[in-house]
Design an enzyme around this catalytic site. Structure first.
Site, PDB file in Angstrom:
ATOM      1  CB  SER A  44      -0.927  -0.301   0.670  1.00  0.00           C
ATOM      2  OG  SER A  44       0.066  -0.342   1.859  1.00  0.00           O
ATOM      3  CG  HIS A  87      -4.181  -0.683  -1.656  1.00  0.00           C
ATOM      4  ND1 HIS A  87      -5.684   0.644  -1.972  1.00  0.00           N
ATOM      5  CD2 HIS A  87      -3.994  -1.042   0.149  1.00  0.00           C
ATOM      6  CE1 HIS A  87      -4.671   0.706  -0.332  1.00  0.00           C
ATOM      7  NE2 HIS A  87      -4.042   0.187   0.447  1.00  0.00           N
ATOM      8  CE  LYS A 138      -8.245   0.201   1.308  1.00  0.00           C
ATOM      9  NZ  LYS A 138      -7.347   0.716   2.318  1.00  0.00           N
TER      10      LYS A 138
HETATM   11  C1  LIG Z   1      -3.641  -3.413   2.772  1.00  0.00           C
HETATM   12  C2  LIG Z   1      -4.400  -3.222   3.711  1.00  0.00           C
HETATM   13  N1  LIG Z   1      -5.146  -4.171   3.929  1.00  0.00           N
HETATM   14  C3  LIG Z   1      -6.111  -3.377   5.144  1.00  0.00           C
HETATM   15  C4  LIG Z   1      -6.608  -2.644   5.683  1.00  0.00           C
HETATM   16  C5  LIG Z   1      -7.045  -2.043   6.665  1.00  0.00           C
HETATM   17  O1  LIG Z   1      -8.658  -2.086   5.705  1.00  0.00           O
HETATM   18  P1  LIG Z   1      -9.925  -1.535   6.285  1.00  0.00           P
HETATM   19  O2  LIG Z   1      -9.830   0.070   5.949  1.00  0.00           O
HETATM   20  O3  LIG Z   1     -10.739  -2.252   5.646  1.00  0.00           O
HETATM   21  O4  LIG Z   1      -9.995  -1.798   7.683  1.00  0.00           O
HETATM   22  C6  LIG Z   1      -5.815  -1.661   4.697  1.00  0.00           C
HETATM   23  C7  LIG Z   1      -6.200  -0.157   4.795  1.00  0.00           C
HETATM   24  O5  LIG Z   1      -5.273   0.739   4.926  1.00  0.00           O
HETATM   25  C8  LIG Z   1      -5.085  -1.696   3.693  1.00  0.00           C
HETATM   26  O6  LIG Z   1      -4.004  -1.212   2.789  1.00  0.00           O
END
Ligand SMILES: Cc1ncc(COP(=O)(O)O)c(C=O)c1O
Length: 398
Positions: A186, A214, A245
């Site tokens: 990310s 993502h 997202k």
């Molecule tokens: C790779 C990844 N996993 C998990 C999450 C967490 O997602 P959520 O906002 O649904 O808790 C994010 C969010 O920033 C992310 O980028």
């Protein structure tokens, strides 16, 4: 009551963050999430930092679906799933995600953070081994910390390093070995080498888990994510992801896997058992978004074009980008304070971006992480590149 000593300690830590350019502040939006947003200081900012990849967060059809769902299914569940917090739409959404990702079964969570923190300790014991990419998301790191399994880390996307960990892992007798990676990293916007990971997993008898937060909705011929993009559908054992997202941007997460894994998670996964159900409006709206996702190729193509255009414009101006093809486009600044100054100057120019520095990224790798949306126009991107150029010259960066 907060003791004087404890308060001074916290205030001192906060002061140090500010001095080092590491203090995070928030811009309050006066309206909906969008490619163009309004704050108290600016009537119209071009937004280059939302995860609103497909522009669905403020799409009129999505909002209408949400209104309908609110009227039919109510505002909240006031319950966890297994008490009285399951509606037909929760189950339909789970089935739809399974169908879309071509996995056997799916379990919903309040967020992907919860999904990842509820996974490892539930499935693995102290005899098992988790092999985790060094750039995996914080929720994976925390989830692994909660489990008693041995954790081995490998250098980001380095397949030799992964293989060394696998060699080490097979010396643990009768261990279940789980390789864990983000589908898209990310902070960098780079894609995991899932083809090589799945080959290694097969060779060493390991399982593979991919957090595709993502990528689902945007990568792959049908938007099924990095797993589709890398042609490894059917070879990944566990996929976690978010509804927060590309898929509308509200909130919610899931884990898709074999039915035995999902059934066990429903019995034992703590964030699932002890936290409220996904709000009905989000479940129903996510369901309709997913049903329409395969027909959203126009938005996906536009997103791809925007990412290519912005990458080429910024590279031509001399900016240092992390190469790739994903709509996460990091502009490397390296110095944390400079990155923060740059974001503040861009804000004055009507561009909303955020600087990321330690501990979110390693020291010396501060950056402005931009994110494209299908709903940004060419005019928006031209304005943004011009503003970046102007600000970088003012700060003697180019
Ligand atoms: C790779 C990844 N996993 C998990 C999450 C967490 O997602 P959520 O906002 O649904 O808790 C994010 C969010 O920033 C992310 O980028």
């Amino acid at each position: 009551m907060l003791s004087h000593r404890f308060k001074s300690q916290l205030d001192e830590q906060l002061k140090e963050l500010s001095l080092n350019g590491l203090y995070k502040s928030e811009h309050a939006l006066l309206g909906a999430q969008s490619s163009h947003i309004t704050t108290h200081q600016h009537e119209c900012l071009i937004n280059l930092c939302a995860n609103n990849y497909l522009g669905l967060a403020n799409d009129p059809d999505v909002i209408a679906e949400a209104h309908n769902a609110l009227n039919t299914f109510g505002y909240g569940m006031a319950s966890v799933r297994f008490i009285c917090g399951t509606q037909t739409i929760h189950q339909q959404l789970e089935n739809q995600i399974s169908h879309f990702l071509e996995m056997e079964d799916t379990i919903l969570y309040s967020s992907c953070f919860d999904a990842n923190t509820g996974l490892f300790e539930t499935l693995l014991s102290k005899n098992d081994v988790i092999i985790s990419d060094s750039l995996n998301h914080a929720s994976i790191i925390d989830g692994i910390r909660l489990s008693k399994a041995t954790c081995l880390r490998y250098k980001n996307n380095d397949m030799n390093a992964l293989e060394q960990c696998l060699e080490q892992a097979i010396s643990h007798q009768d261990a279940t070995i789980l390789i864990v990676t983000d589908g898209v990293f990310s902070m960098d916007g780079t894609i995991a080498n899932l083809a090589a990971i799945c080959d290694l997993a097969e060779h060493y008898g390991a399982l593979v888990m991919v957090d595709d937060s993502h990528a689902v909705g945007i990568l792959g011929a049908n938007g099924k994510g990095s797993v589709e993009h890398c042609h490894v559908m059917g070879h990944v054992d566990i996929i976690s992801g978010t509804l927060g997202k590309a898929l509308g941007g509200a909130s919610g997460g899931y884990i898709s896997a074999s039915s035995s894994i999902v059934k066990w998670l429903r019995q034992r996964s703590r964030p699932y058992l002890f936290s409220n159900s996904l709000a009905p409006m989000i479940a129903a709206t996510s369901l309709s978004i997913l049903k329409r996702l395969q027909n959203q190729s126009e938005r996906r193509n536009q997103l791809r074009k925007n990412a290519q255009l912005f990458r080429s414009q910024m590279t031509a101006l001399g900016f240092d980008l992390i190469a790739g093809e994903h709509p996460i486009i990091p502009i490397m600044v390296h110095d944390a304070q400079l990155a923060q100054k740059m974001a503040a100057a861009l804000f004055e120019e009507g561009i909303l971006v955020v600087s990321f520095s330690y501990p979110v990224v390693p020291i010396g790798q501060a950056r402005i992480r931009t994110q494209m949306s299908a709903t940004l126009s060419q005019n928006d991107l031209d304005k943004a590149t011009k503003a970046f150029h102007k600000v970088a010259q003012q700060l003697n960066m180019l």
